[in-house]
Design a protein around this motif. Sequence first.
Motif, PDB file in Angstrom:
ATOM      1  N   VAL A  59      -3.287   7.474 -12.013  1.00  0.00           N
ATOM      2  CA  VAL A  59      -4.335   8.364 -12.504  1.00  0.00           C
ATOM      3  C   VAL A  59      -5.001   9.133 -11.362  1.00  0.00           C
ATOM      4  N   TYR A  60      -5.116   8.509 -10.178  1.00  0.00           N
ATOM      5  CA  TYR A  60      -5.749   9.202  -9.051  1.00  0.00           C
ATOM      6  C   TYR A  60      -4.982  10.472  -8.705  1.00  0.00           C
ATOM      7  N   PHE A  61      -3.657  10.366  -8.637  1.00  0.00           N
ATOM      8  CA  PHE A  61      -2.838  11.550  -8.372  1.00  0.00           C
ATOM      9  C   PHE A  61      -2.899  12.516  -9.555  1.00  0.00           C
TER      10      PHE A  61
ATOM     11  N   GLY B  40       0.813  -1.211   0.000  1.00  0.00           N
ATOM     12  CA  GLY B  40       0.000   0.000   0.000  1.00  0.00           C
ATOM     13  C   GLY B  40       0.845   1.259   0.000  1.00  0.00           C
ATOM     14  N   PHE B  41       1.845   1.317   0.889  1.00  0.00           N
ATOM     15  CA  PHE B  41       2.690   2.511   0.984  1.00  0.00           C
ATOM     16  C   PHE B  41       3.561   2.695  -0.271  1.00  0.00           C
ATOM     17  N   LEU B  42       4.123   1.604  -0.775  1.00  0.00           N
ATOM     18  CA  LEU B  42       4.952   1.712  -1.985  1.00  0.00           C
ATOM     19  C   LEU B  42       4.107   2.129  -3.195  1.00  0.00           C
ATOM     20  N   THR B  43       2.876   1.641  -3.252  1.00  0.00           N
ATOM     21  CA  THR B  43       1.975   2.043  -4.331  1.00  0.00           C
ATOM     22  C   THR B  43       1.708   3.541  -4.277  1.00  0.00           C
ATOM     23  N   VAL B  44       1.496   4.062  -3.072  1.00  0.00           N
ATOM     24  CA  VAL B  44       1.267   5.504  -2.901  1.00  0.00           C
ATOM     25  C   VAL B  44       2.487   6.297  -3.350  1.00  0.00           C
ATOM     26  N   ILE B  45       3.673   5.853  -2.941  1.00  0.00           N
ATOM     27  CA  ILE B  45       4.908   6.582  -3.286  1.00  0.00           C
ATOM     28  C   ILE B  45       5.139   6.590  -4.796  1.00  0.00           C
ATOM     29  N   ILE B  46       5.047   5.412  -5.420  1.00  0.00           N
ATOM     30  CA  ILE B  46       5.311   5.306  -6.857  1.00  0.00           C
ATOM     31  C   ILE B  46       4.255   6.043  -7.670  1.00  0.00           C
ATOM     32  N   CYS B  47       2.997   5.807  -7.364  1.00  0.00           N
ATOM     33  CA  CYS B  47       1.915   6.465  -8.114  1.00  0.00           C
ATOM     34  C   CYS B  47       1.895   7.960  -7.846  1.00  0.00           C
ATOM     35  N   GLY B  48       2.236   8.343  -6.607  1.00  0.00           N
ATOM     36  CA  GLY B  48       2.300   9.765  -6.282  1.00  0.00           C
ATOM     37  C   GLY B  48       3.362  10.474  -7.093  1.00  0.00           C
ATOM     38  N   PHE B  49       4.521   9.855  -7.235  1.00  0.00           N
ATOM     39  CA  PHE B  49       5.600  10.467  -8.016  1.00  0.00           C
ATOM     40  C   PHE B  49       5.214  10.567  -9.493  1.00  0.00           C
ATOM     41  N   ILE B  50       4.744   9.445 -10.058  1.00  0.00           N
ATOM     42  CA  ILE B  50       4.396   9.429 -11.485  1.00  0.00           C
ATOM     43  C   ILE B  50       3.257  10.399 -11.779  1.00  0.00           C
ATOM     44  N   GLY B  51       2.169  10.294 -11.013  1.00  0.00           N
ATOM     45  CA  GLY B  51       0.998  11.119 -11.269  1.00  0.00           C
ATOM     46  C   GLY B  51       1.249  12.597 -11.075  1.00  0.00           C
ATOM     47  N   THR B  52       2.005  12.958 -10.026  1.00  0.00           N
ATOM     48  CA  THR B  52       2.276  14.376  -9.746  1.00  0.00           C
ATOM     49  C   THR B  52       3.194  14.981 -10.799  1.00  0.00           C
ATOM     50  N   VAL B  53       4.253  14.255 -11.170  1.00  0.00           N
ATOM     51  CA  VAL B  53       5.167  14.753 -12.214  1.00  0.00           C
ATOM     52  C   VAL B  53       4.423  14.965 -13.529  1.00  0.00           C
ATOM     53  N   LEU B  54       3.583  14.005 -13.909  1.00  0.00           N
ATOM     54  CA  LEU B  54       2.824  14.126 -15.152  1.00  0.00           C
ATOM     55  C   LEU B  54       1.831  15.292 -15.079  1.00  0.00           C
TER      56      LEU B  54
ATOM     57  N   MET C  82      -5.236  13.072 -11.810  1.00  0.00           N
ATOM     58  CA  MET C  82      -6.509  13.799 -11.917  1.00  0.00           C
ATOM     59  C   MET C  82      -6.623  14.869 -10.833  1.00  0.00           C
ATOM     60  N   ASN C  83      -6.398  14.475  -9.577  1.00  0.00           N
ATOM     61  CA  ASN C  83      -6.600  15.403  -8.469  1.00  0.00           C
ATOM     62  C   ASN C  83      -5.581  16.534  -8.454  1.00  0.00           C
ATOM     63  N   VAL C  84      -4.319  16.211  -8.725  1.00  0.00           N
ATOM     64  CA  VAL C  84      -3.287  17.247  -8.733  1.00  0.00           C
ATOM     65  C   VAL C  84      -3.492  18.189  -9.918  1.00  0.00           C
ATOM     66  N   SER C  85      -3.946  17.655 -11.053  1.00  0.00           N
ATOM     67  CA  SER C  85      -4.225  18.510 -12.213  1.00  0.00           C
ATOM     68  C   SER C  85      -5.300  19.543 -11.889  1.00  0.00           C
ATOM     69  N   VAL C  86      -6.359  19.091 -11.211  1.00  0.00           N
ATOM     70  CA  VAL C  86      -7.429  20.014 -10.811  1.00  0.00           C
ATOM     71  C   VAL C  86      -6.883  21.071  -9.855  1.00  0.00           C
ATOM     72  N   ALA C  87      -6.038  20.643  -8.900  1.00  0.00           N
ATOM     73  CA  ALA C  87      -5.462  21.588  -7.933  1.00  0.00           C
ATOM     74  C   ALA C  87      -4.564  22.610  -8.627  1.00  0.00           C
ATOM     75  N   ILE C  88      -3.762  22.145  -9.588  1.00  0.00           N
ATOM     76  CA  ILE C  88      -2.860  23.060 -10.311  1.00  0.00           C
ATOM     77  C   ILE C  88      -3.652  24.113 -11.069  1.00  0.00           C
ATOM     78  N   LYS C  89      -4.772  23.717 -11.640  1.00  0.00           N
ATOM     79  CA  LYS C  89      -5.595  24.674 -12.394  1.00  0.00           C
ATOM     80  C   LYS C  89      -6.172  25.759 -11.500  1.00  0.00           C
TER      81      LYS C  89
END
Length: 556
Positions: free
Chosen positions: A163-165, A72-86, A167-174
Amino acid sequence: MIRNINIRKSKILSWILISLLLWVLVGFILYPALKTFLISLMDESGLTLSNYSELISTESNLMALKNTIVLGFLTVIICGFIGTVLAFFINFFDFPFRTLIDKLLLLPVVLPGLIIVFAFVQLYGESGLVTKTLEAIFQLKESPYNFGGLKGILFVHGYTQYVYFYMNVSVAIKHIDQSTIEAGRNLGASKLKIFTSVIIPFIMPALIASSIITFMTGIGSFSAPSIIGGSYKVMTTQILLSKANNFMSIAASQVVLLTIVSIAYLVVFRFYEQKKQFTASVKSVSIKRIKLRSKLTKIIVMTLCLVLVTFIILPIITIIVLSFVKPGTWMIDIYPREFSFDNYIKIFSRSRFLAPFANSMLMAGITCLFCIVVAIPSSYIIIKKKSKIKVLIEFLVMLPWAMPSSVIAINIINAFNKPTVFSFNKVLVGSYILLPIAYFVSLLPLMVRSTNISLQNLNNTYLDASKSLGANWIQTFSRVVIPIIAPGIVAGLLLIFIRSVGEYTISVFLYTVSNKPISIAMVNGIFEYEIGLAMSYGAMIIMLVFIGSFTIGNQS
């Protein structure tokens, strides 16, 4: 006098409908969860904690629990990095085909996880197309990597859950205020200082919300751990093992532990999220995207975009291409050489092979019907009514959101393996309807959230006008509310339908011969070495996903 009678009738009918709604929510969400908890405390002698003692003292179960939390934690870290950078890359820079890439990056969220796992196995597994290609090019005697275990699971999770990161980070950036950034620059703040003091606080709630969804999805993952996990055991696979061996009290204990882990993460990070709310004090001005002017920079960016797009669509293309492989022809060669429509002809000409597709379509339709009946009135009470019961209804409809799919499946089994008042004194385990009921329970929060958004955007003026003309709340709801929020409801239902058609985790716990869904048929096809047939089922789901996504896009 007549008006008072009508008001009284309206109140009586309102309470009848609310009572029926609570009966469904309690009967199919709360009661199964409580029944599982009670079973976890029972053995032949009565109430006991021996089931939990056995879990804690058994090395395999402890290891599975530890692996689940780590996953669970590794999934958050990896997906958080990929999704936020994108998200920053897409929303901070202006470059050709940016909008198209933005749409493609959202694609994995609507694709069933099982299909992605099988596509990755066909690409990166021991005999995968990419793996064998690399071996041939570099003349390797064995695979350059091992696509399995924790690394393989995380690879799949990175693809499906970033995708979860994003979508949500994209909305926040806007919603980042450009004037705030400019003010920081005028005061002499460095780019790093602006990033840490302005941008990070803006996106922090989005990061926390995304991490909650990703963590709960990660610990509830079943497709990847069961197919490519190998020796890396997690709680979801252990729960299925206990259920298969009819150790239901142990399975119940494992379910309770997994639910506790999920809810604990949710509570802690929701509390942290409340403390990290950030609001701009000036009128928001959208950020300006940076245009790429350097030719070299454009070439580098376009190359990266091409690689990214290829990586995203390659699994989909693989499924579709392999669905046309002629049965019995692709055995030794790296790439298939003979193609035909034989797999599709086999599906649509023989009832035995068409049945899983028909079952999935029918059960998805039933799931949508259940969601309509429960989610819409629930959302209306939560958003538009001032009833004291709204807090309880909101808690009940959102409770499955904190439960992994395997937990919901075991809860349903425990609740309905005997006659109950909620099942009209019938045993539902083994029946056709149980699977759509479980789909409905797991997807209800998604439908409620979709309907909530539509209702939040509904102007109360329409409701007040309806009341002033003498309409009761039922007439207002049916003649005013429903027509206005219909597009949002349709979009939510299409998403529910897509998710139901390809659902695997709940299906593997609850399916019977009479309602075997397409996801189970895919797995059977793979293990029976009918890869083309399995991929044909997958391609049919992908087709439904694209049709549904296109329709959702038009609705929005």
